[in-house]
Write an enzyme that holds these catalytic residues in place. Structure first.
Site, short mmCIF file in Angstrom:
data_model
loop_
_atom_site.label_atom_id
_atom_site.label_comp_id
_atom_site.label_asym_id
_atom_site.label_seq_id
_atom_site.Cartn_x
_atom_site.Cartn_y
_atom_site.Cartn_z
N ASN A 8 -16.36 -15.51 -18.78
CA ASN A 8 -16.91 -15.70 -20.04
C ASN A 8 -17.53 -17.10 -19.42
OD1 ASN A 8 -16.83 -18.84 -20.96
ND2 ASN A 8 -15.41 -18.73 -22.09
N GLU A 40 -18.51 -16.17 -24.85
CA GLU A 40 -19.04 -17.78 -24.59
C GLU A 40 -20.75 -17.56 -24.43
OE1 GLU A 40 -16.39 -20.93 -24.23
OE2 GLU A 40 -18.12 -21.69 -25.10
N TYR A 59 -13.43 -13.20 -27.95
CA TYR A 59 -13.08 -14.94 -27.30
C TYR A 59 -12.41 -14.80 -28.62
CZ TYR A 59 -15.16 -19.14 -26.39
OH TYR A 59 -14.82 -20.87 -26.50
N ASP A 87 -11.52 -13.73 -22.93
CA ASP A 87 -10.89 -15.11 -22.74
C ASP A 87 -10.34 -15.60 -24.44
OD1 ASP A 87 -10.34 -17.51 -23.17
OD2 ASP A 87 -12.32 -18.41 -23.33
N ASN A 127 -7.64 -17.74 -24.41
CA ASN A 127 -7.95 -18.59 -24.52
C ASN A 127 -5.91 -18.56 -24.62
OD1 ASN A 127 -9.94 -20.78 -24.01
ND2 ASN A 127 -10.57 -19.97 -25.72
N ASP A 138 -16.08 -22.85 -15.97
CA ASP A 138 -15.39 -22.37 -16.21
C ASP A 138 -14.34 -21.87 -15.69
OD1 ASP A 138 -16.28 -22.57 -18.58
OD2 ASP A 138 -15.09 -24.13 -18.97
N HIS A 139 -14.82 -20.51 -15.96
CA HIS A 139 -14.23 -19.41 -16.02
C HIS A 139 -14.95 -18.57 -15.18
CE1 HIS A 139 -12.33 -19.43 -20.33
NE2 HIS A 139 -12.87 -20.57 -20.57
#
Lengths: 260, 260
Positions: B7, B34, B105, B147, B149, B250-251
């Site tokens: 991501n 993303e 995603y 991702d 999540n 951030d990933h």
DNA sequence: GTAGGGTGCG
DNA sequence: CGCACCCTAC
């Protein structure tokens, strides 16, 4: 004594190039316009670290904002609001030798050079008119600097005929600026040291990315001195090279050096 | 054969670290989530220059967006829209050897883990449910990456008890993910090679600048393989170091290597 | 915290 | 073009 004026177009966003300029040129006093920052967020530490410990600010949120940074003491600072609209467009100081420095950011004036359809243009003319009344009353030896947003002479713009109807070079603005100039013993230091019809520009729009190719500049930034101050001026420099720096302002710094 | 999922949180803004990663790790296939860019603005040239000439995109304006970049041929690409809301959250391809790669995603799900007060949470659960129905119908050997999540296991988060009511680790999400997992012969490759209760994280919030100090990570990124694909997997790597790179996502990327 | 995008302004 | 701000989303 070296005094610089620079429309910096956000002092926070461009603090690195300001520092670079101060390290390279080392002026005694720096007058900024369009700082775009409230006084509480002004990056004062960066200036103090370079020796500019005397800092006078007149900032506001988002727009406008002026500042004077100095290595020599500043006294009697004041902030005028000629149009009583709370726009931060002036800051003035006095030096120990009695000379005053008045730092002004004249309104840009919008796009259409007609006060009936474009109130911003009317505000610009009104601003210069009120400056004129103020200028008449000045008695101290004074250096008036800033972004006047008017390029008065044909050789102050890349194309006189092309810009006759473009805000910054219209006859009505030039007339207003001429009246301001006539209101005291003002000497236009830029033209004193670089007489017309020499090319002399201080601003190049962001909108032509290849500004060096067409060189469509204008002289919007000025330094005017009353007669006794002008008599001590020894040189005037336009730092054109700064327009090519990384993340540049659309204006470049201008500097006058005075005999001590 | 090395396959990576990452991501990237804007592939344009982070193109330099993507290039750096590809040069250092040299995977055969890169699955991105993303990307935050429409297909016409995807920085394809940068990938082609590094040998990733096979590029399959499913982008949209501003949000979401997925892509698969490959050094080996990709065929039969498709883009599913399980919720028929035009969000670009899936792209799938088939390799020459018949293996499919499905890159997903999953919606983040908002802040409040209650579908009655937070429609985004409901959308997330619905998305995983529709993926589950789709997953049941899959027959090809498949690698499902992306991702998700959701961090299903206690050791997938920095604090199981602290996050029980935090979106990404709530029991209702974990149950939904468990049903997805049970809907086929899925093997969780991350945990296959790094069994619980080992710490295994792929995401650290931007909001704690000192993320290494508290290490409050979560395992939100996954690679699942159907049994025949899992049998060929030889290793699984989480590139934690990428979280400390300049301008990081951030990933972090995760990679599985397969026997040729 | 850190993206993209829109707006206002120059 | 390019800055500051607001908004949204993660």
């Amino acid at each position: 004594m070296k005094i610089v004026s620079w429309n910096i177009n956000s002092v926070r966003f461009r603090i690195e190039i300001v520092e670079q300029f101060l390290r390279e040129v080392s002026p005694d006093i720096l007058c900024l316009q369009e700082t775009k920052v409230i006084d509480g967020d002004f990056p004062a530490a960066a200036f103090k670290a370079l020796g500019y410990k005397h800092i006078m600010l007149h900032g506001q949120r988002m727009h406008h904002g002026v500042a004077i940074l100095s290595r020599v003491p500043l006294v009697e600072d004041d902030r005028l609001d000629w149009q009583a609209n709370r726009e931060a467009r002036h800051i003035g100081v006095r030096l120990a030798n009695g000379m005053r420095i008045e730092n002004v950011y004249v309104p840009a004036g919008g796009d259409v050079p007609d006060r009936d359809v474009n109130p911003k243009f009317g505000q610009k003319l009104d601003f210069v008119e009120r400056m004129t009344a103020w200028s008449k009353s000045l008695t101290a030896p004074t250096l008036l600097v800033g972004d006047f947003n008017i390029a008065p002479l044909p050789s102050d713009v890349w194309g006189h005929k092309q810009l006759l109807n473009v805000v910054s070079h219209t006859p009505i603005e030039v007339d207003a600026l001429d009246r301001l100039k006539a209101s005291n013993t003002w000497v236009d230091l830029g033209r004193h040291f670089h007489p017309a019809p020499a090319r002399l520009h201080t601003w190049w729009s962001y909108r032509s990315p290849d500004f060096t190719v067409n060189d469509r500049g204008r002289r919007l930034d000025h330094m005017w001195a009353t007669a006794e101050v002008a008599a001590k001026a020894v040189s005037h420099t336009v730092f054109e090279g700064c327009r090519s720096w990384l993340k540049p302002s659309d204006h470049v710094p201008i500097m006058t050096e005075f005999a001590a």
